[in-house]
Design an enzyme around this catalytic site. Structure first.
Site, PDB file in Angstrom:
ATOM      1  N   GLU A 211       0.874  -1.176   0.000  1.00 53.04           N
ATOM      2  CA  GLU A 211       0.000   0.000   0.000  1.00 53.04           C
ATOM      3  C   GLU A 211       0.906   1.217   0.000  1.00 53.04           C
ATOM      4  OE1 GLU A 211      -3.054  -0.125  -0.507  1.00 53.04           O
ATOM      5  OE2 GLU A 211      -3.523  -2.220  -0.101  1.00 53.04           O
ATOM      6  N   CYS A 245      -1.965   9.366   2.564  1.00 50.10           N
ATOM      7  CA  CYS A 245      -1.520   8.774   1.294  1.00 50.10           C
ATOM      8  C   CYS A 245      -2.476   9.053   0.148  1.00 50.10           C
ATOM      9  CB  CYS A 245      -1.303   7.273   1.460  1.00 50.10           C
ATOM     10  SG  CYS A 245      -2.771   6.348   1.953  1.00 50.10           S
TER      11      CYS A 245
END
Length: 466
Positions: A211, A245
């Site tokens: 991720e 993110c």
């Protein structure tokens, strides 16, 4: 430390064979135990997040604790169904056989989490690992030490080391862990470190879920509601001081709409993150994690302005408190560092455009982003952008919210990551999908056995049926 790590790893390697036979009720009990442990230490988690990132309790509750509780509850509700073997359709080659798909635990898993959402981004994959029946070793970030310490206490109280263990420490701990032949590695962090993790995993042919991040673009077209778009983008960009993110990284907007958008964005910033006198409210606005990242971000502003960028508003810095005010930049040069690395801070570059073709071309020239955001009331424009770009996930007329639905996969593509997490997708990431065929006593496989003389009719028949 290396000796302790190896000892725990070996214990988990032995114990994984017991865990792989655990049933849904046993896994649910472990998830419930984890939830009770978190609830017991909830106040400590809030204090730790305040110490590490100056997160307000409300923001920490929404993005870290409540998110984690929801993930646990969703797994408890659904894990029995996730574990159930799936019935698979027949083909002519196994007409009388039974075809099933079994989900088996991968085994001993390594979970390495980052500092920006240090609680939630460790707990979410751990929940999936438990639901799938795995052992796990956890490595929280050393850059958020207060939160890592609370996590370590929770894990030690809830689990035996042979099942789940947490190791605190600096990058040397991660290095030692990555030398071991784990059955799966789940890493959340930067693309650069993701490459290091994947290289280490390749030496042991360990499967990975990465991720990562990247530059998530936002596209505003001429039909969008600018006031609404500005408010949503300001919230998504400035939550956790931009250290998210999937935060909107930069904005594309028609030339004639730029000034109006900046005005609405400034109003939204003042409403959400200021005291009413245009000064930052530290009780709701997080700090930059450390001095190194503070200097990195101020360096991005300096580099951009030195290359001709204009600070439309903001730009104030407070190094003593590691605080950078919400900042909007225009007239950015393509060779500016801010346009060539993930910002991960409260800086918003705005790029004007004349046609959507120009926008699509610029997005596609960069690495595939973790998220892409589109603000438009034109279905034609929305579908045109989606059809001609690639991204881990996409929101239309909003930002960030796709991560909150456990029924959707969350993950990147290529440079922004690989594999998915949350809900059933997280369960599958920590499981091996095992194909099982139960052959019937009545089968036709023998027709294709040698000798082949006189069996041309079988080939003709198979061609028609396949």
């Amino acid at each position: 430390m290396t000796q302790t790590i190896n000892s725990v790893f070996n214990a988990q390697q032995a114990h994984k064979y017991t865990l792989r036979t655990s049933n849904a009720a046993q896994r649910i009990n472990k998830l419930k135990a984890l939830k009770r442990g978190i609830e017991k230490h909830e106040a400590e988690v809030y204090v730790a997040l305040q110490q590490d990132l100056r997160k307000s309790q409300f923001e920490a509750a929404v993005t870290e604790l409540i998110f984690t509780y929801a993930e646990i509850d969703f797994a408890i509700k659904n894990v029995k169904n996730w574990m159930r073997p799936k019935y698979i359709g027949k083909t002519i080659t196994n007409l009388f056989a039974k075809n099933r798909l079994y989900y088996e635990p991968k085994g001993v898993c390594l979970i390495i989490s980052p500092w920006n959402y240090p609680f939630q981004l460790l707990m979410a994959p751990l929940i999936s690992a438990i639901a799938a029946g795995n052992c796990a070793i956890l490595k929280p970030s050393e850059l958020s030490p207060a939160t890592s310490s609370v996590i370590a206490r929770i894990i030690a109280e809830c689990f035996e080391e042979q099942e789940i263990c947490c190791f605190e420490g600096d990058a040397s701990v991660s290095t030692a862990l990555l030398e071991l032949p784990f059955d799966h590695i789940f890493f959340t962090g930067s693309t650069a470190i993701g490459k290091v993790v994947m290289e280490a995993a390749a030496k042991n042919l360990t499967s990975v879920t990465l991720e990562l991040g990247g530059k998530s673009p936002t596209v505003i077209d001429g039909t969008a509601n600018l006031k609404s778009a500005a408010e949503k983008i300001a919230w998504g960009k400035l939550m956790n001081a931009g250290q998210t993110c999937i935060a909107p990284d930069y904005v594309f907007i028609p030339e004639e709409k730029q000034a109006e958008f900046i005005g609405h964005y400034k109003e939204s910033v003042n409403k959400m993150f200021c005291n009413g006198n245009n000064t930052i409210d530290h009780s709701v606005y997080a700090k930059i994690i450390n001095d190194r990242h503070f200097k990195r971000l101020t360096g991005l502003i300096a580099d951009a302005t030195n290359k001709g960028a204009n600070v439309a508003f903001g730009g104030e810095t407070d190094q003593g408190n590691n605080t950078i005010s919400p900042t909007v930049l225009t007239r950015i040069s393509d060779d500016s560092n801010i346009m060539n690395e993930e910002i991960f801070g409260p800086l918003l570059p705005i790029i004007t455009y004349k046609s959507l073709d120009e926008v699509i071309d610029r997005i596609n020239k960069k690495s595939k982003p973790l998220a892409l955001y589109i603000f438009s009331d034109s279905k034609e424009n929305i579908h045109r952008i989606i059809a001609n770009t690639s991204a881990g996930g996409t929101c239309i007329n909003d930002v960030l919210i796709h991560i909150s639905n456990p029924k959707l996969p969350f993950g990147g593509v290529n440079g922004s990551g690989m594999g998915s997490c949350h809900g059933e997708f997280g369960f599958k990431s920590f499981s091996h999908e095992r194909a099982v065929v139960f052959q019937s006593k009545l089968d036709m496989t023998g027709m294709i056995y040698p000798p082949y003389y006189g069996k041309d009719w079988v080939l003709k028949w198979l061609k028609k049926l396949m």
